[in-house]
Design an enzyme around this catalytic site. Sequence first.
Site, mmCIF file in Angstrom:
data_model
loop_
_atom_site.group_PDB
_atom_site.id
_atom_site.type_symbol
_atom_site.label_atom_id
_atom_site.label_comp_id
_atom_site.label_asym_id
_atom_site.label_seq_id
_atom_site.Cartn_x
_atom_site.Cartn_y
_atom_site.Cartn_z
ATOM 1 N N CYS A 15 0.839 -1.197 0.000
ATOM 2 C CA CYS A 15 0.000 0.000 0.000
ATOM 3 C C CYS A 15 0.874 1.246 0.000
ATOM 4 C CB CYS A 15 -0.876 0.000 1.249
ATOM 5 S SG CYS A 15 -1.762 1.536 1.559
ATOM 6 N N PRO A 16 0.607 2.261 -0.792
ATOM 7 C CA PRO A 16 -0.554 2.377 -1.687
ATOM 8 C C PRO A 16 -0.239 2.022 -3.142
ATOM 9 C CG PRO A 16 0.460 4.523 -1.472
ATOM 10 C CD PRO A 16 1.355 3.534 -0.733
#
Lengths: 77, 162
Positions: A15-16
């Site tokens: 992430c992200p």
Amino acid sequence: MTEYTEVLDTSGLSCPLPILKSKKALKAMNIGDILKIISTDAGSEKDIASWCRVTGQELMNSDKEDGKYIYFVKRLK
Amino acid sequence: MSEEKPKRMAIIAGKGGLDEAYPPLILGSTASALDFEVAIFFTFYGLDIVNKKKLKKLKVAPLANPAMPGIGPIQIPNFIGGLPGMTFMATKMMKSWMNNAGVATIPDLLEACILGDVQLIACQMTMDVMGIKREDLIDELEVGGAATFLEFAKDADITMYM
């Protein structure tokens, strides 16, 4: 088997990045095209669904295979 | 949904530690991927995140940071964190975790923000106070004051200070 237009492998990324790369890939495709996304990030299970809901794209199908998460996202707009 | 007004997020980034630079850049870049309008206001030490010479060299200090893990099961006494070289070690350790976990680097996330049209605003007042020149900061940002940020933030759905 879900048909798809293009495939994006985000294996190993956290992430992200899977979201950022998916967004970029989908933006380059045509409306109605389907992007297959591969991820190893467990957080992507919720995040890909959220991203689709918020941006109005269709998460057609999601699946888990050999520890990898697979998503099929259709560009609606 | 395209006729709807886009969601808006306003972030103030006031800290310049390596671990402190991630939240504003991760949320900013992700919000842009969610079609939000985003602005990040960099002030005080947060300016280091957009400082050309410093953004690749942000550090994390182990001193007075009780969450800092030890070596294996051995917890390192807090005062040791104040010894020379400990910040270097802690920074190296954190960068290696991030790299092993496939987390983007600070320059990568900044790039993602820029590509996602995140509005980057550097605080004029703190630049003056800290002697930071416009050319010390990355080209993609604009310099502004509290009113510049508030004009954007007044219509924000989400506002955060980090």
